[in-house]
Enzyme design. Structure first.
Site, PDB file in Angstrom:
ATOM      1  CD  GLU A 226       2.209  22.647  28.892  1.00  0.00           C
ATOM      2  OE1 GLU A 226       1.163  22.037  28.612  1.00  0.00           O
ATOM      3  OE2 GLU A 226       3.210  22.104  29.395  1.00  0.00           O
ATOM      4  CB  CYS A 261      -3.013  22.405  27.868  1.00  0.00           C
ATOM      5  SG  CYS A 261      -2.580  22.347  29.617  1.00  0.00           S
TER       6      CYS A 261
END
Length: 455
Positions: A226, A261
């Site tokens: 990720e 993120c």
């Protein structure tokens, strides 16, 4: 290893780093402990994780103070993170039996077909500092429920939080050998890559993720990454309440100091509402309180990492040299701690790194566009593919735009949002694989097909 408070630059604590040898020893403990852990029933493992969640609630204030002290996020945001982590755990607990239990595909006289889901075995979870509870539970909770042992390496910037997680998991009933914490910086991450784990789960930068993926390739084991994003947001000309949209999207760009993120990293606004949107956006940003993250009401605290200050300053300087205008912010704050003013840049364009390269801080570039097609063209102009957002009164219009974008998540009239029921996944330089949802539950297991023929 020294743990530094990013708000004061004071040493909070010194902790002992692991070594190659201690990592090997912890790996051996995991190998010895995993058979007994896998022998427990799914219900037993779920009950232990439920106790862990309750311990998070019981200790929430102390855990929030620790988190704020080492990563610098405002105390209320630390409280919010722990509360949200418990929400994700609740969904995973409720749905794990559905997605980990055997599936009968055919049940006829003479022939039965079944899929069983077996744990990968020993998992290495190299995690992130920006949301250590949320990013962590996405991986280690379903992994533990499924019967795996986990070596958890918290970021060196969230070490104390990682150690607290380990303590509470053990207190909840996770055997010590089943959840091990590896303490240290990049050399310890390198040591973990040398060990024969059955799966690697990484959250962090594209550069590091690419390196880990290449290192894991020869092992032919599960690897999920990720990674970062340069997440675009488009405000169409038909939004009902421009001021409300401006406030919501400013929060999407600057919450946790932009260190998310899926933070909004670039904004495109239809020319018909551009001026009104900009005025409302800047007004919202200028209303926030900046300061010591332990003070109630503070929205902007310090950056977690000192090195990010120069990166942001470089992006702002380059943008202004190329024609961008600073409407608010733009500078490193002259005080103790790693503080950067929340910064809004207009007249931005794609010749500027602020619109192309990840900022991961309180800086946002905003562009005016003439129509949806131009917005799509700019939104597509990226190597990343994590999330994209469209604000519009028309769901049909928004979905038509979002369907053209190569991202793992699409938002209509929202942004910077994660749901435990939906897969969290990236594309291109934002990574691969999924956490959360049924896909995330099954990420740490391997299917086995049973062909059962009666003779």
């Amino acid at each position: 290893m020294q743990i530094i408070n990013p708000a004061t630059e004071e040493i909070i604590k010194e902790v002992k780093e692991d070594s190659n040898k201690t990592c090997e020893n912890k790996f051996s403990l995991m190998q010895a402990a995993v058979p007994a852990w896998q022998a427990k029933s799914l219900e037993q493992r779920i009950n232990i994780i439920a106790r862990f969640s309750q311990l998070l609630e019981n200790n929430a204030e102390q855990l929030s103070l620790i988190l704020t002290s080492e990563v610098g996020k405002p105390l209320q945001q630390s409280r919010n993170e722990i509360k949200s982590a418990r929400g994700r755990i609740a969904w995973l607990i409720e749905n794990a039996p559905k997605y980990l239990s055997d599936e009968w595909m055919k049940d006829e006289t003479g022939l039965k077909e079944r899929i069983s889901y077996e744990p990968l075995g020993l998992i290495c979870n190299i995690s992130a500092w920006n949301y250590p509870y949320l990013v962590g539970v996405n991986v280690y909770v379903p992994a533990l429920i499924a019967g795996n042992a986990v070596m958890y390496k918290p970021s060196e910037y969230a070490t104390l939080t990682g150690l607290e997680v380990g303590k509470l998991l053990n207190e909840a009933g996770i055997p010590e050998g089943i959840f091990q914490t590896a303490v240290g910086g990049p050399p310890i991450g390198e040591a973990l890559l040398e060990l024969p784990f059955d799966g690697y789960f990484f959250t962090g930068s594209y550069k590091t993720g690419k390196y880990i993926y290449e290192r894991c390739a020869s092992k032919m084991v599960t690897c999920q990454c990720e990674l970062g994003g340069k997440d675009p947001l488009y405000v169409a000309d038909d939004v009902a309440d421009i001021a409300a949209v401006a406030a919501a999207t400013a929060d999407g760009a600057f919450y946790n100091n932009g260190q998310s993120c899926c933070a909004v990293e670039r904004i495109y606004v239809h020319e018909k509402i551009y001026e009104k949107y900009i005025d409302a956006f800047v007004k919202e940003v200028q209303s926030w309180k900046l300061g010591n993250p332990n003070e109630e009401g503070v929205y902007i605290g310090p950056l977690t990492r000192k090195t990010q200050l120069s990166i942001l300053k470089q992006q702002v300087n380059e943008a202004t040299e190329k024609g961008a205008k600073i409407l608010t912010g733009g500078k490193i704050i002259d005080r103790k701690g790693y503080f950067f003013e929340p910064t809004v840049l207009i007249n931005a364009n794609h010749a500027m790194s602020v619109m192309k390269e990840e900022s991961f801080g309180p800086v946002i570039g905003i562009m005016k566009v003439k129509d949806d097609n131009e917005a799509v063209e700019y939104m597509q102009d990226t190597e990343y593919g994590l999330t994209a957002s469209v604000y519009s009164s028309s769901r049909t219009r928004a979905e038509q735009i979002l369907s053209q974008l190569n991202t793992g998540t699409a938002y209509w009239n929202c942004c910077d949002r994660v749901s435990a029921a939906l897969p969290w996944s990236g594309r291109r330089h934002s990574g691969f694989g999924s956490t959360l949802s049924h896909a995330g539950i099954r990420a740490s297991v391997k299917p086995k097909a049973y062909h059962l023929v009666e003779k």
